[in-house]
Design an enzyme around this catalytic site. Structure first.
Site, PDB file in Angstrom:
ATOM      1  N   GLY A  47       0.807  -1.210   0.000  1.00 11.13           N
ATOM      2  CA  GLY A  47       0.000   0.000   0.000  1.00 11.13           C
ATOM      3  C   GLY A  47       0.841   1.260   0.000  1.00 11.13           C
ATOM      4  CB  ILE A  48       3.561   2.463   2.228  1.00 13.62           C
ATOM      5  CG1 ILE A  48       2.688   2.547   3.480  1.00 13.62           C
ATOM      6  CG2 ILE A  48       4.586   3.592   2.228  1.00 13.62           C
ATOM      7  CD1 ILE A  48       3.450   2.322   4.768  1.00 13.62           C
ATOM      8  CB  VAL A 127       8.716   5.100   4.725  1.00 12.76           C
ATOM      9  CG1 VAL A 127       9.279   6.473   4.409  1.00 12.76           C
ATOM     10  CG2 VAL A 127       8.432   4.328   3.434  1.00 12.76           C
ATOM     11  N   GLY A 128       9.785   1.924   6.128  1.00 10.79           N
ATOM     12  CA  GLY A 128       9.227   0.638   6.536  1.00 10.79           C
ATOM     13  C   GLY A 128       9.411   0.399   8.020  1.00 10.79           C
ATOM     14  NE  ARG A 129       6.727  -1.442  11.536  1.00 16.99           N
ATOM     15  CZ  ARG A 129       5.862  -0.598  11.006  1.00 16.99           C
ATOM     16  NH1 ARG A 129       6.301   0.399  10.246  1.00 16.99           N
ATOM     17  NH2 ARG A 129       4.564  -0.729  11.214  1.00 16.99           N
ATOM     18  CG  ASP A 153       9.042   8.444   9.165  1.00 20.37           C
ATOM     19  OD1 ASP A 153       9.158   9.530   9.780  1.00 20.37           O
ATOM     20  OD2 ASP A 153       8.034   7.728   9.238  1.00 20.37           O
ATOM     21  CD  GLU A 158      11.080   4.036  15.213  1.00 25.14           C
ATOM     22  OE1 GLU A 158       9.842   4.127  15.359  1.00 25.14           O
ATOM     23  OE2 GLU A 158      11.629   3.708  14.145  1.00 25.14           O
ATOM     24  CG  HIS A 177       7.827   5.506  13.094  1.00 22.03           C
ATOM     25  ND1 HIS A 177       8.152   4.265  13.556  1.00 22.03           N
ATOM     26  CD2 HIS A 177       6.912   5.291  12.117  1.00 22.03           C
ATOM     27  CE1 HIS A 177       7.488   3.333  12.896  1.00 22.03           C
ATOM     28  NE2 HIS A 177       6.710   3.934  12.006  1.00 22.03           N
TER      29      HIS A 177
END
Length: 219
Positions: A47-48, A127-129, A153, A158, A177
């Site tokens: 989706g992203i 922008v995933g993990r 991000d 984290e 994030h």
């Protein structure tokens, strides 16, 4: 924003702005480049990733991608490869966007060997993990000029602690994030409620639910 960072070196120009100096030559023209005709590789065409691909195509970029579930993709993605094709495709890209979920297959996926396959000017955006990237290897790639820059991000660890070397790495922008944040998405916003309402409607009506998790794949 791919137009501003780091293709236009906005992080460098911001330093000049804070110094209140008008220096057109503060960033050599050879370090500035446009997006039209450049190649973006979207790693994780979910989706992203699909949204990223659509926007890159709209800016005139050639878009290629990988995904773990098959080779299907929208018309604006020129080629969709399987996950094991990443080492071959990554060298074609001017911009690499990591939008993968975190699974045993993607943990540590972006490591020293993978960064060395990238072009020296290429940008790495994730922008995933965070754990899909080996942080020490990314630091080394930035410091040695193995890649051109990075936009994160998500990080590993984290939250990123005070004093962590990523904060002072060259050619990098870090956001906490928050790439999914925006108008209507935060506390009191209606975007989460619209999703839940539609999901509930489908459940009651016996319709197919969306955003289902495949427990065998882990996403």
């Amino acid at each position: 924003d791919l137009h501003s960072f780091p293709t236009r070196r906005s992080s460098d120009l911001h330093i000049v702005q804070r110094q209140a100096k008008w220096q057109r030559g503060s960033v050599p023209a050879t370090r500035l480049w446009g997006l039209e005709g450049r190649t973006m590789l979207v790693v994780g065409l979910g989706g992203i990733g699909t949204q990223v691909a659509e926007k890159a195509h709209g800016l005139g970029m050639r878009v290629i991608a990988t995904r773990g579930s098959g080779r299907e993709g929208p018309s604006y993605v020129e080629y969709v490869g399987l996950g094991d094709e990443l080492p071959k495709l990554i060298g074609q890209a001017d911009v690499v966007v990591n939008a993968t979920p975190l699974t045993p297959q993607t943990a540590g996926l972006f490591n020293k060997a993978m960064f060395e396959r990238m072009q020296k000017h290429a940008l790495f955006i994730t922008v995933g993990r965070g754990p899909s990237t080996v942080t020490d290897d990314l630091l080394e790639a930035l410091k040695n000029g193995t890649i051109g820059g990075a936009g994160l991000d998500v990080t590993d660890p984290e939250p990123l602690p005070d004093g962590h070397p990523l904060w002072s790495a060259p050619n990098i922008i870090i956001t906490p994030h928050m790439s999914a944040s925006g108008e209507g998405a935060g506390p009191g916003g209606d975007r989460p409620w619209r999703v839940m309402r539609e999901q509930l409607r489908r459940f009651v009506a016996g319709d197919k639910l969306f955003s289902l998790v495949d427990l065998t794949r882990g996403y």
